[in-house]
Write an enzyme that holds these catalytic residues in place. Structure first.
Site, mmCIF file in Angstrom:
data_model
loop_
_atom_site.group_PDB
_atom_site.id
_atom_site.type_symbol
_atom_site.label_atom_id
_atom_site.label_comp_id
_atom_site.label_asym_id
_atom_site.label_seq_id
_atom_site.Cartn_x
_atom_site.Cartn_y
_atom_site.Cartn_z
ATOM 1 N NE ARG A 123 -3.109 7.563 -5.481
ATOM 2 C CZ ARG A 123 -4.206 7.726 -6.235
ATOM 3 N NH1 ARG A 123 -4.296 8.752 -7.054
ATOM 4 N NH2 ARG A 123 -5.194 6.884 -6.127
ATOM 5 C CE LYS A 142 -7.199 0.355 -2.540
ATOM 6 N NZ LYS A 142 -6.771 0.777 -3.914
ATOM 7 N NE ARG A 165 -2.280 2.718 0.865
ATOM 8 C CZ ARG A 165 -3.313 3.231 0.183
ATOM 9 N NH1 ARG A 165 -4.535 2.908 0.467
ATOM 10 N NH2 ARG A 165 -3.080 4.058 -0.786
ATOM 11 N NE ARG A 198 -8.278 10.174 -4.320
ATOM 12 C CZ ARG A 198 -8.025 8.908 -3.975
ATOM 13 N NH1 ARG A 198 -9.009 8.057 -3.767
ATOM 14 N NH2 ARG A 198 -6.793 8.499 -3.820
ATOM 15 N NE ARG A 214 -10.746 7.997 -7.864
ATOM 16 C CZ ARG A 214 -9.923 7.260 -7.142
ATOM 17 N NH1 ARG A 214 -10.356 6.170 -6.545
ATOM 18 N NH2 ARG A 214 -8.655 7.603 -7.034
#
Ligand code: AP5
Ligand code: MG
Length: 226
Positions: free
Chosen positions: A178, A20, A95, A167, A134
């Site tokens: 999540r 996203k 969301r 993160r 990431r």
């Protein structure tokens, strides 16, 4: 088909790691619209230790969603800023069903709407691989991947030279939560936009450029020349 409104609003929905943020940044820049990322806004608030950030941190750390009233107020305020006059791509918002309904009500009052909701999907093992590798820029939030999308210089953002970090909520345990929260609370948002007739499901497992191309094609088809 030409657009009959002056602005365009696109919602990007998808599980953690679907792409996203990566895609919203590229598409916003190509279309000349704002990129509004609720997760980035919360992380900035946490880093600045604002009251909103202090409240959000506890939820983010657990992989839970920040309460709807706080989130809706934050995004609505952002949407009212001048940089959003041409429209926006919303990354990670709405969301929950309540957030989707609140956005719908606000847009109706302003005589605008969500032109397209794009659901990006990819297999779970690919999503986990993406989260584990990431790296994000502390300054401009650009996302990199140590294998599929590495920065030119390790640890440094190509775009602004900022420091890259991982993160805390990408740890295996929090990422797992999540994913559960996504299935419980965000899946209904997909059905909401499907019922509105504005949903497109795109394969997010393809290469980054291919996915960008597919999103741009979808938005242009729906909104005319932009
Ligand atoms: P948020 O920051 O929105 O996290 P998320 O939804 O879990 O999604 P991610 O940011 O992890 O994934 P992404 O889809 O953006 O993937 P990316 O492009 O980075 O939310 C974090 C937290 O904030 C929430 O848990 C919640 O607490 C709170 N929050 C935020 N919004 C909220 C809301 N509306 N309501 C309530 N609470 C909210 O890509 C991932 C990696 O893959 C990168 O390394 C990238 O380089 C790589 N990659 C991307 N695309 C490709 C590709 N096509 N091929 C190969 N690699 C790729
Ligand atoms: Mg993101």
């Amino acid at each position: 088909m030409e657009r009959d409104t002056k602005s365009v609003h696109v919602v990007l929905i998808g599980p953690p790691g679907a792409g996203k943020g990566t895609q919203a940044a590229r598409v916003a820049s190509r279309l000349g619209i704002a990129h509004i990322a609720s997760g980035d806004m919360f992380r900035e608030a946490v880093a600045n230790r604002t009251p909103q950030g202090v409240q959000a941190k506890a939820y983010i750390d657990r992989g839970e969603l920040v309460p709807d009233d706080v989130t809706v107020a934050m995004v609505m305020e952002r949407l009212e800023q001048p940089g959003c006059r041409e429209g926006a791509i919303l990354d990670g918002f709405p969301r929950t069903l309540a957030q989707a309904q609140a956005l719908d009500r606000a847009f109706r009052e302003q005589g605008t709407r969500v032109e397209r909701a794009i659901y990006l999907c990819a297999p779970t093992d690919e999503l986990l691989r993406r989260l584990a590798g990431r790296w994000l820029c502390r300054s401009c939030q650009a996302a990199y991947h140590e294998v599929s999308n590495p920065p030119k210089v390790t640890g440094q953002c190509d775009r602004c030279g900022g420091e890259l970090y991982q993160r805390d909520d990408d740890s295996r345990e929090v990422a797992q939560r999540r994913f559960e929260v996504y299935l419980e609370q965000t899946a209904p948002v997909i059905d909401f936009y499907r019922a509105e007739g504005v949903l497109d499901e795109l394969d997010g497992a393809r290469g980054i450029d291919e996915v960008t191309h597919a999103i741009l094609q979808t938005v242009r088809r729906a909104c005319g020349s932009i």
